[in-house]
Scaffold this active site. Structure first.
Site, PDB file in Angstrom:
ATOM      1  N   GLU A  70       6.836   1.400  17.442  1.00 14.94           N
ATOM      2  CA  GLU A  70       5.980   0.861  18.496  1.00 14.94           C
ATOM      3  C   GLU A  70       6.372   1.413  19.867  1.00 14.94           C
ATOM      4  O   GLU A  70       5.951   0.896  20.896  1.00 14.94           O
ATOM      5  CB  GLU A  70       6.050  -0.669  18.494  1.00 14.94           C
ATOM      6  CG  GLU A  70       5.476  -1.290  17.227  1.00 14.94           C
ATOM      7  CD  GLU A  70       5.456  -2.804  17.252  1.00 14.94           C
ATOM      8  OE1 GLU A  70       5.768  -3.389  18.326  1.00 14.94           O
ATOM      9  OE2 GLU A  70       5.129  -3.410  16.224  1.00 14.94           O
ATOM     10  N   SER A 123      -5.211 -12.506  34.409  1.00 19.29           N
ATOM     11  CA  SER A 123      -6.015 -12.007  35.528  1.00 19.29           C
ATOM     12  C   SER A 123      -7.480 -12.176  35.151  1.00 19.29           C
ATOM     13  O   SER A 123      -8.146 -11.212  34.767  1.00 19.29           O
ATOM     14  CB  SER A 123      -5.688 -10.529  35.810  1.00 19.29           C
ATOM     15  OG  SER A 123      -6.360 -10.072  36.962  1.00 19.29           O
TER      16      SER A 123
END
Length: 204
Positions: A158, A129
């Site tokens: 994580e 983006s």
């Protein structure tokens, strides 16, 4: 007719840059100007830029069984929309310093799906983006066997919680049309697979 790409990075003048947020991700604010297509200079303006590292994404594909592996996991960015925030995605991971995209692909395949790619074919590189983030995705298709694929994966340290699904190529491609798959990397990779499937099944 003027051709595209008449300007380059050196035409952009960054007057000032500061980091306005540093957490799991980083946000910078820039004051900048650049030439306009009509020959004038753009008055100085400001933009916030999401500093996010590059990533590698891979579609695991078994050409003999004509099946793919898709990973289901929670994505915060999808929360609050009229859909489940658990998405079906590709094997993916952030590129660490000194790692090649191919090394990232193999590392993440093992961590996220218990897979190993015997071949990797480049699909494309794309900016996610570019109006607001620096992230580039390096996109691949990887050859696997789906015979014993599937199950639960992810690294707890994580905060990963991943279910790997084995899906027929036809079903996965159909999921784009009905909206069950609506993230860019998976859409691009599956549409590429639809175009290249016959070649892969014959030559892989």
């Amino acid at each position: 007719m003027t051709k595209p790409f008449q300007f380059k990075a050196s035409d952009v003048k960054v007057e000032k840059r500061e980091t306005v947020f540093q957490g799991f991700f980083r946000m910078d604010k820039l004051w900048l100007t650049h030439p306009r297509f009509d020959g004038r200079s753009m008055p100085q303006f400001t933009r916030e830029l999401f500093i996010r590292g590059d990533a590698t994404c891979v579609l695991p594909y078994d050409p003999e069984r004509d099946e793919v592996v898709l990973l289901e996991q929670f994505r915060l960015g999808a929360l609050g929309r009229e859909q489940s925030p658990w998405l079906l995605e590709l094997v993916a991971g952030m590129n660490e310093d000194g790692e090649t995209s191919e090394e990232v692909a193999q590392r993440e395949a093992e961590e996220e799906a218990g897979l190993s790619f015997s071949k990797l074919e480049k699909i494309c590189d794309y900016l996610v983006s570019p109006g607001g983030t620096t992230e580039m995705v390096y996109l691949y298709c990887g050859k696997v066997s789906t015979e014993s694929a599937g199950g639960l994966f992810g690294l707890e340290e994580e905060s990963e919680d991943i279910r790997a699904h084995v899906v027929s190529a036809n079903e996965a491609i159909a999921m784009i049309s009905d909206g069950r798959i609506n993230n860019a990397a998976a859409i691009i990779a599956l549409q590429w697979l639809e175009l290249n499937r016959t070649r892969l099944r014959a030559g892989w």
